[in-house]
Design a protein around this motif. Structure first.
Motif, PDB file in Angstrom:
ATOM      1  N   SER A   6      -3.643   1.947  -3.970  1.00 17.86           N
ATOM      2  CA  SER A   6      -4.339   2.356  -2.749  1.00 17.86           C
ATOM      3  C   SER A   6      -4.301   3.866  -2.545  1.00 17.86           C
ATOM      4  CB  SER A   6      -3.703   1.672  -1.529  1.00 17.86           C
ATOM      5  OG  SER A   6      -2.370   2.131  -1.333  1.00 17.86           O
ATOM      6  N   GLU A  32       0.851  -1.184   0.000  1.00 18.19           N
ATOM      7  CA  GLU A  32       0.000   0.000   0.000  1.00 18.19           C
ATOM      8  C   GLU A  32       0.885   1.232   0.000  1.00 18.19           C
ATOM      9  OE1 GLU A  32      -2.449  -0.225   3.470  1.00 18.19           O
ATOM     10  OE2 GLU A  32      -3.857  -1.650   2.605  1.00 18.19           O
ATOM     11  N   ASP A  92      -8.101  -9.149  -4.729  1.00 16.26           N
ATOM     12  CA  ASP A  92      -8.911  -9.205  -3.518  1.00 16.26           C
ATOM     13  C   ASP A  92      -9.959 -10.305  -3.616  1.00 16.26           C
ATOM     14  OD1 ASP A  92      -7.894  -7.001  -1.881  1.00 16.26           O
ATOM     15  OD2 ASP A  92      -8.617  -5.712  -3.498  1.00 16.26           O
TER      16      ASP A  92
END
Length: 314
Positions: free
Chosen positions: A72, A58, A184
């Motif tokens: 992100s 991230e 994800d």
């Protein structure tokens, strides 16, 4: 359908590269690669979690190990890491990432490893000739990442590597690439990450030539539990470097009230490294979108090192 085909192609490419790396000579081959500074951890959050980093990616600093992590970023983000190494060697990392709607996320970064000034000595002048030298290594990085679907993102980094062992008299340069993906799985509260790092030409010093420290990483990050004010993350990673056998990383992070995080991790099948720990503090109380992170890295024979990172969004 097109996005699915692209996803399958990326996975197939990563698997192909993984097969090639795994079929390369196995065992401890330390000393056959150069540019080893590229293997050092660059993010205190990941370092505190046993460096199980590929699925944790991230922010702006993630372009150094999984460029898909810059997805992100909302707006713009700046990251910096400072690590005081042994023998007055400093290791610093800087990164900035900007998200442009409909175009993707662009980033630029710099990794620097530098020694202090040292005396030039010879048999005739064992106390020094009066001249000084230092060793410095740089990696200048540009990256691009794009969200292919709601659940799948991909990133690519290109880096220019400059290694100077004796000022600029003995030096070598190379160009290398990283590719990373994040996928994800909401129903499992899990994220998968894959990256291939440091694919490029060898570094050549005078007549000696050495490979870059390339590696294939696969990892997962999962939410073990999440309740109001409490969250526990677990992370796992397997790495196949080109100069050693497979390495395994395991880490955990407990977050309280989205303000303070406690971390710990362990590294398996490493020659000198074993456990690590750390903490993070959110800057929300100061009205800022960012964190300050600290990592303590323990070694079997050498003293521990301390790493600090800052990531702030704009």
């Amino acid at each position: 359908m097109r996005k699915r085909r692209l996803f399958l192609r990326v996975v197939a490419l990563a698997c192909l590269i993984g097969v090639l790396l795994c079929n390369s000579e196995a065992g401890n081959r330390s000393g056959v690669v150069s540019g080893v500074f590229l293997k050092l951890p660059v993010n205190a959050r990941a370092a505190g979690m046993g460096n199980a980093q590929v699925a944790l990616a991230e922010g702006a600093l993630s372009m150094a190990y999984n460029p898909a992590g810059t997805l992100s970023v909302e707006g713009a983000s700046f990251g910096a890491t400072y690590n005081q190494w042994y023998a007055d060697i400093t290791h610093s990392v800087f990164g900035v990432a900007v998200k442009l709607e409909d175009l993707g996320t662009f980033g630029a970064g710099l990794i620097v490893l530098s020694t202090d000034d040292m005396k030039v000595t010879t048999p005739a002048f064992p106390e020094g000739t009066g001249e000084l030298f230092k060793a410095t290594e740089f990696a200048y990085t540009v990256s691009y990442a794009r969200q292919i679907s709601e659940l799948f993102g991909i990133g690519l980094s290109a880096k220019y590597i400059s290694s100077n062992l004796f000022n600029k008299v003995i030096s070598a340069n190379s160009i290398a690439f990283d590719i990373g993906t994040l996928y994800d799985i909401p129903i499992l509260r899990t994220r998968l990450g894959i990256s291939v790092n440091n694919l490029g030409k060898d570094l050549k010093y005078i007549n000696e030539q050495y490979s870059l420290p390339s590696s294939l990483r696969f990892g997962a990050r999962t939410t073990v539990f999440q309740e109001e004010g409490h969250r526990l993350l677990g992370a796992f990673q397997i790495t196949r470097p080109n100069d050693a056998d497979e390495q395994y990383n395991l880490g955990a992070e407990y977050m309280f009230q989205d303000l303070v995080a406690l971390r710990g991790g362990y590294k398996f099948n490493y020659d000198t490294e074993d456990w690590s720990g750390g903490l993070g503090v959110s800057l929300k109380s100061l009205g800022l979108a960012g964190t300050i992170d600290y990592a303590y890295n323990h070694y079997k024979l050498l003293p521990a090192t301390h790493m600090f990172s800052l990531e702030i969004g704009f």
